[in-house]
Design a protein around this motif. Structure first.
Motif, PDB file in Angstrom:
ATOM      1  N   ILE A  27     -18.856  45.127  76.322  1.00 46.94           N
ATOM      2  CA  ILE A  27     -19.364  46.555  75.756  1.00 46.94           C
ATOM      3  C   ILE A  27     -18.178  47.569  75.829  1.00 46.94           C
ATOM      4  O   ILE A  27     -18.093  48.365  74.988  1.00 46.94           O
ATOM      5  N   LYS A  28     -17.636  47.836  77.131  1.00 46.89           N
ATOM      6  CA  LYS A  28     -16.516  48.882  77.253  1.00 46.89           C
ATOM      7  C   LYS A  28     -15.416  48.471  76.730  1.00 46.89           C
ATOM      8  O   LYS A  28     -14.765  49.266  76.063  1.00 46.89           O
ATOM      9  N   GLU A  29     -14.798  47.230  76.790  1.00 49.06           N
ATOM     10  CA  GLU A  29     -13.604  46.807  76.321  1.00 49.06           C
ATOM     11  C   GLU A  29     -13.518  46.771  74.815  1.00 49.06           C
ATOM     12  O   GLU A  29     -12.625  47.084  74.292  1.00 49.06           O
ATOM     13  N   LEU A  30     -14.676  46.401  74.169  1.00 49.79           N
ATOM     14  CA  LEU A  30     -14.767  46.472  72.759  1.00 49.79           C
ATOM     15  C   LEU A  30     -15.151  47.607  71.970  1.00 49.79           C
ATOM     16  O   LEU A  30     -15.500  47.457  70.784  1.00 49.79           O
ATOM     17  N   GLY A  31     -15.693  48.491  72.579  1.00 56.23           N
ATOM     18  CA  GLY A  31     -16.300  49.826  72.238  1.00 56.23           C
ATOM     19  C   GLY A  31     -17.500  49.298  71.402  1.00 56.23           C
ATOM     20  O   GLY A  31     -17.997  50.076  70.380  1.00 56.23           O
ATOM     21  N   ILE A  32     -18.528  48.263  71.988  1.00 50.25           N
ATOM     22  CA  ILE A  32     -19.602  47.989  71.424  1.00 50.25           C
ATOM     23  C   ILE A  32     -20.585  49.101  71.523  1.00 50.25           C
ATOM     24  O   ILE A  32     -20.815  49.601  72.562  1.00 50.25           O
ATOM     25  N   GLU A  33     -21.262  49.479  70.457  1.00 49.84           N
ATOM     26  CA  GLU A  33     -22.425  50.555  70.368  1.00 49.84           C
ATOM     27  C   GLU A  33     -23.679  49.978  70.377  1.00 49.84           C
ATOM     28  O   GLU A  33     -24.771  50.744  70.846  1.00 49.84           O
ATOM     29  N   ILE A  34     -23.869  48.776  69.803  1.00 50.46           N
ATOM     30  CA  ILE A  34     -25.503  48.230  69.888  1.00 50.46           C
ATOM     31  C   ILE A  34     -25.206  46.853  70.350  1.00 50.46           C
ATOM     32  O   ILE A  34     -24.428  46.108  69.919  1.00 50.46           O
ATOM     33  N   VAL A  35     -26.200  46.391  71.232  1.00 52.47           N
ATOM     34  CA  VAL A  35     -26.288  45.025  71.673  1.00 52.47           C
ATOM     35  C   VAL A  35     -27.476  44.408  70.936  1.00 52.47           C
ATOM     36  O   VAL A  35     -28.704  45.091  70.926  1.00 52.47           O
ATOM     37  N   PHE A  36     -27.470  43.295  70.243  1.00 54.34           N
ATOM     38  CA  PHE A  36     -28.623  42.851  69.453  1.00 54.34           C
ATOM     39  C   PHE A  36     -28.706  41.615  69.806  1.00 54.34           C
ATOM     40  O   PHE A  36     -27.814  40.400  69.824  1.00 54.34           O
ATOM     41  N   PRO A  37     -30.124  40.895  70.412  1.00 55.85           N
ATOM     42  CA  PRO A  37     -29.980  39.592  70.638  1.00 55.85           C
ATOM     43  C   PRO A  37     -30.042  38.704  69.345  1.00 55.85           C
ATOM     44  O   PRO A  37     -30.563  39.088  68.297  1.00 55.85           O
ATOM     45  N   GLY A  38     -29.734  37.583  69.582  1.00 54.64           N
ATOM     46  CA  GLY A  38     -29.632  36.569  68.146  1.00 54.64           C
ATOM     47  C   GLY A  38     -30.697  35.412  68.453  1.00 54.64           C
ATOM     48  O   GLY A  38     -31.133  34.824  67.376  1.00 54.64           O
ATOM     49  N   THR A  48     -33.525  37.871  77.733  1.00 53.47           N
ATOM     50  CA  THR A  48     -32.577  38.248  78.792  1.00 53.47           C
ATOM     51  C   THR A  48     -32.240  39.714  78.678  1.00 53.47           C
ATOM     52  O   THR A  48     -32.152  40.434  79.604  1.00 53.47           O
ATOM     53  N   PHE A  49     -31.830  40.099  77.430  1.00 49.97           N
ATOM     54  CA  PHE A  49     -31.488  41.592  77.477  1.00 49.97           C
ATOM     55  C   PHE A  49     -32.756  42.467  77.677  1.00 49.97           C
ATOM     56  O   PHE A  49     -32.438  43.603  78.316  1.00 49.97           O
ATOM     57  N   HIS A  50     -33.877  42.121  77.394  1.00 48.08           N
ATOM     58  CA  HIS A  50     -35.169  42.944  77.596  1.00 48.08           C
ATOM     59  C   HIS A  50     -35.278  43.062  79.335  1.00 48.08           C
ATOM     60  O   HIS A  50     -35.406  44.064  80.037  1.00 48.08           O
ATOM     61  N   SER A  51     -34.870  41.948  79.957  1.00 49.92           N
ATOM     62  CA  SER A  51     -34.813  42.028  81.549  1.00 49.92           C
ATOM     63  C   SER A  51     -33.795  42.715  82.106  1.00 49.92           C
ATOM     64  O   SER A  51     -33.830  43.134  83.197  1.00 49.92           O
ATOM     65  N   LEU A  52     -32.696  42.971  81.235  1.00 50.54           N
ATOM     66  CA  LEU A  52     -31.568  43.767  81.623  1.00 50.54           C
ATOM     67  C   LEU A  52     -31.389  45.226  80.816  1.00 50.54           C
ATOM     68  O   LEU A  52     -30.546  45.788  81.337  1.00 50.54           O
ATOM     69  N   LYS A  53     -32.482  45.717  80.163  1.00 50.96           N
ATOM     70  CA  LYS A  53     -32.250  46.706  79.457  1.00 50.96           C
ATOM     71  C   LYS A  53     -31.880  48.049  80.107  1.00 50.96           C
ATOM     72  O   LYS A  53     -31.129  48.866  79.829  1.00 50.96           O
ATOM     73  N   GLU A  54     -32.358  48.163  81.540  1.00 53.88           N
ATOM     74  CA  GLU A  54     -32.106  49.311  82.371  1.00 53.88           C
ATOM     75  C   GLU A  54     -30.649  49.384  82.871  1.00 53.88           C
ATOM     76  O   GLU A  54     -30.282  50.398  83.371  1.00 53.88           O
ATOM     77  N   HIS A  55     -29.822  48.257  82.617  1.00 51.33           N
ATOM     78  CA  HIS A  55     -28.654  48.270  83.283  1.00 51.33           C
ATOM     79  C   HIS A  55     -27.413  47.961  81.999  1.00 51.33           C
ATOM     80  O   HIS A  55     -26.178  48.266  82.526  1.00 51.33           O
ATOM     81  N   LEU A  56     -27.855  47.891  81.069  1.00 48.43           N
ATOM     82  CA  LEU A  56     -26.869  47.779  79.987  1.00 48.43           C
ATOM     83  C   LEU A  56     -26.525  49.311  79.251  1.00 48.43           C
ATOM     84  O   LEU A  56     -27.384  50.082  78.933  1.00 48.43           O
TER      85      LEU A  56
END
Length: 77
Positions: free
Chosen positions: A51-62, A69-77
Motif C-alpha cells: 500500500i505504501k510502496e505503490l501509493g494504493i488508496e483503496i484495497v478491494f477484495p476480489g 481476510t480483509f474484514h478480519s484485518l480492517k483495523e490494521h490496513l
C-alpha cells in the motif's frame, strides 16, 4: 480503468494468477499468504508495505475468501 486514471494491482497466490492476464492489471504481486479469512503473522505488514510502496488508496477484495481476510484485518490496513 486506464481511462479513469485507475491503476489496478493484484496481490494474491496461485489462485488469483488468472487476474494477471487482465488488461486492467498493472502488476501482479505474488503473496506468500493464503487469503482464506485467517490472520497469518506478517500478512498485515506485507499488505501495508505494498500500500505504501505503490501509493494504493483503496484495497478491494476480489473474492469471498479475500473479503473475509480483509474484514478480519480492517483495523490494521
Amino acid at each position: 480503468m486506464d481511462e479513469a486514471g485507475v491503476e489496478v494491482f493484484v496481490i494474491g497466490n496461485e489462485g488469483s494468477e488468472p487476474l494477471r492476464r487482465s488488461r486492467f492489471c498493472k502488476r501482479f504481486i505474488r503473496s506468500r499468504f493464503e487469503f482464506d479469512g485467517s490472520q497469518a503473522s506478517g500478512m498485515v505488514e506485507e499488505i501495508n508495505g505494498y500500500i505504501k510502496e505503490l501509493g494504493i488508496e483503496i484495497v478491494f477484495p476480489g473474492d469471498g475468501s479475500s473479503a473475509r481476510t480483509f474484514h478480519s484485518l480492517k483495523e490494521h490496513l
